[in-house]
Design a protein around this motif. Structure first.
Motif, PDB file in Angstrom:
ATOM      1  N   ILE A  16       0.851  -1.108  -0.041  1.00  0.00           N
ATOM      2  CA  ILE A  16       0.152   0.106  -0.019  1.00  0.00           C
ATOM      3  C   ILE A  16       0.992   1.269   0.053  1.00  0.00           C
ATOM      4  O   ILE A  16       0.696   2.155  -0.648  1.00  0.00           O
ATOM      5  N   SER A  17       1.907   1.213   0.839  1.00  0.00           N
ATOM      6  CA  SER A  17       2.803   2.327   0.757  1.00  0.00           C
ATOM      7  C   SER A  17       3.409   2.434  -0.533  1.00  0.00           C
ATOM      8  O   SER A  17       3.469   3.825  -0.937  1.00  0.00           O
ATOM      9  N   ASP A  18       3.923   1.883  -1.216  1.00  0.00           N
ATOM     10  CA  ASP A  18       4.446   2.024  -2.401  1.00  0.00           C
ATOM     11  C   ASP A  18       3.536   2.419  -3.599  1.00  0.00           C
ATOM     12  O   ASP A  18       3.749   3.006  -4.303  1.00  0.00           O
ATOM     13  N   PHE A  19       2.170   1.870  -3.433  1.00  0.00           N
ATOM     14  CA  PHE A  19       1.136   2.094  -4.426  1.00  0.00           C
ATOM     15  C   PHE A  19       0.745   3.625  -4.190  1.00  0.00           C
ATOM     16  O   PHE A  19       0.946   4.370  -5.233  1.00  0.00           O
ATOM     17  N   LEU A  20       0.709   4.015  -3.017  1.00  0.00           N
ATOM     18  CA  LEU A  20       0.290   5.357  -2.664  1.00  0.00           C
ATOM     19  C   LEU A  20       1.469   6.479  -3.029  1.00  0.00           C
ATOM     20  O   LEU A  20       1.259   7.514  -3.591  1.00  0.00           O
ATOM     21  N   HIS A  21       2.586   5.835  -2.806  1.00  0.00           N
ATOM     22  CA  HIS A  21       3.847   6.757  -3.388  1.00  0.00           C
ATOM     23  C   HIS A  21       3.861   6.801  -4.756  1.00  0.00           C
ATOM     24  O   HIS A  21       4.105   8.155  -5.350  1.00  0.00           O
ATOM     25  N   ARG A  22       3.480   5.949  -5.545  1.00  0.00           N
ATOM     26  CA  ARG A  22       3.459   6.027  -7.000  1.00  0.00           C
ATOM     27  C   ARG A  22       2.398   6.877  -7.395  1.00  0.00           C
ATOM     28  O   ARG A  22       2.603   7.840  -8.389  1.00  0.00           O
ATOM     29  N   LEU A  23       1.393   6.948  -6.682  1.00  0.00           N
ATOM     30  CA  LEU A  23       0.133   7.894  -6.973  1.00  0.00           C
ATOM     31  C   LEU A  23       0.774   9.308  -6.701  1.00  0.00           C
ATOM     32  O   LEU A  23       0.482  10.122  -7.451  1.00  0.00           O
ATOM     33  N   ARG A  24       1.174   9.525  -5.577  1.00  0.00           N
ATOM     34  CA  ARG A  24       1.613  10.873  -5.318  1.00  0.00           C
ATOM     35  C   ARG A  24       2.902  11.399  -6.186  1.00  0.00           C
ATOM     36  O   ARG A  24       2.778  12.767  -6.585  1.00  0.00           O
ATOM     37  N   MET A  25       3.658  10.581  -6.752  1.00  0.00           N
ATOM     38  CA  MET A  25       4.781  10.990  -7.741  1.00  0.00           C
ATOM     39  C   MET A  25       4.043  11.406  -9.028  1.00  0.00           C
ATOM     40  O   MET A  25       4.313  12.340  -9.418  1.00  0.00           O
ATOM     41  N   GLN A  26       2.911  10.684  -9.561  1.00  0.00           N
ATOM     42  CA  GLN A  26       2.436  10.966 -10.756  1.00  0.00           C
ATOM     43  C   GLN A  26       1.447  12.131 -10.525  1.00  0.00           C
ATOM     44  O   GLN A  26       1.538  13.148 -11.546  1.00  0.00           O
ATOM     45  N   SER A  27       1.122  12.496  -9.343  1.00  0.00           N
ATOM     46  CA  SER A  27       0.327  13.757  -8.975  1.00  0.00           C
ATOM     47  C   SER A  27       1.244  14.918  -8.778  1.00  0.00           C
ATOM     48  O   SER A  27       1.030  15.997  -9.515  1.00  0.00           O
ATOM     49  N   TRP A  28       2.401  14.751  -8.505  1.00  0.00           N
ATOM     50  CA  TRP A  28       3.333  15.782  -8.462  1.00  0.00           C
ATOM     51  C   TRP A  28       3.960  16.176  -9.803  1.00  0.00           C
ATOM     52  O   TRP A  28       4.188  17.225 -10.212  1.00  0.00           O
ATOM     53  N   VAL A  29       4.200  15.074 -10.731  1.00  0.00           N
ATOM     54  CA  VAL A  29       4.686  15.371 -12.182  1.00  0.00           C
ATOM     55  C   VAL A  29       3.605  16.170 -12.714  1.00  0.00           C
ATOM     56  O   VAL A  29       3.664  17.119 -13.525  1.00  0.00           O
ATOM     57  N   PHE A  30       2.281  15.837 -12.574  1.00  0.00           N
ATOM     58  CA  PHE A  30       1.301  16.530 -12.799  1.00  0.00           C
ATOM     59  C   PHE A  30       1.217  18.117 -12.496  1.00  0.00           C
ATOM     60  O   PHE A  30       0.801  19.044 -13.227  1.00  0.00           O
ATOM     61  N   ALA A  31       1.430  18.271 -11.295  1.00  0.00           N
ATOM     62  CA  ALA A  31       1.096  19.486 -10.742  1.00  0.00           C
ATOM     63  C   ALA A  31       2.452  20.400 -10.881  1.00  0.00           C
ATOM     64  O   ALA A  31       2.097  21.624 -10.888  1.00  0.00           O
ATOM     65  N   VAL A  32       3.637  20.094 -11.042  1.00  0.00           N
ATOM     66  CA  VAL A  32       4.638  20.833 -11.120  1.00  0.00           C
ATOM     67  C   VAL A  32       4.396  21.939 -12.315  1.00  0.00           C
ATOM     68  O   VAL A  32       4.733  23.307 -11.920  1.00  0.00           O
ATOM     69  N   PRO A  33       3.999  21.760 -13.334  1.00  0.00           N
ATOM     70  CA  PRO A  33       3.951  22.792 -14.437  1.00  0.00           C
ATOM     71  C   PRO A  33       3.020  24.027 -13.877  1.00  0.00           C
ATOM     72  O   PRO A  33       3.273  24.949 -14.177  1.00  0.00           O
TER      73      PRO A  33
END
Length: 84
Positions: A16-33
């Motif tokens: 679960i920790s790894d899954f949530l981390h991957r979701l957060r990483m994808q969200s961050w990649v989306f948010a940065v611009p």
């Protein structure tokens, strides 16, 4: 990202920790611009990390849950304001 990864790891479920981390990483990649174009970036970012740690430190899991729910709500509200 590190805060949320380490907090999630406390639950003891690596999958679960790894899954949530991957979701957060994808969200961050989306948010940065979008964050780069913000006039006041502090208005876009949640700042309740200390409160979550304090609540968990005294064993107030309900307060921590409420604070994390506020974080999730703030994130969704921010995303809903983005241009389509």
């Amino acid at each position: 990202l590190r805060f949320w990864r380490e907090l999630c790891a406390l639950a003891g479920n690596a999958y679960i920790s790894d899954f949530l981390h991957r979701l957060r990483m994808q969200s961050w990649v989306f948010a940065v611009p979008h964050l780069r174009g913000a006039d006041d970036i502090s208005a876009c970012l949640w700042t309740g990390h200390d409160e979550v740690v304090s609540a968990l430190g005294v064993g107030d899991f309900e307060a921590a849950r409420v604070l994390i729910a506020a974080y999730n709500d703030d994130s969704l509200t921010w995303a809903e304001r983005l241009p389509r």
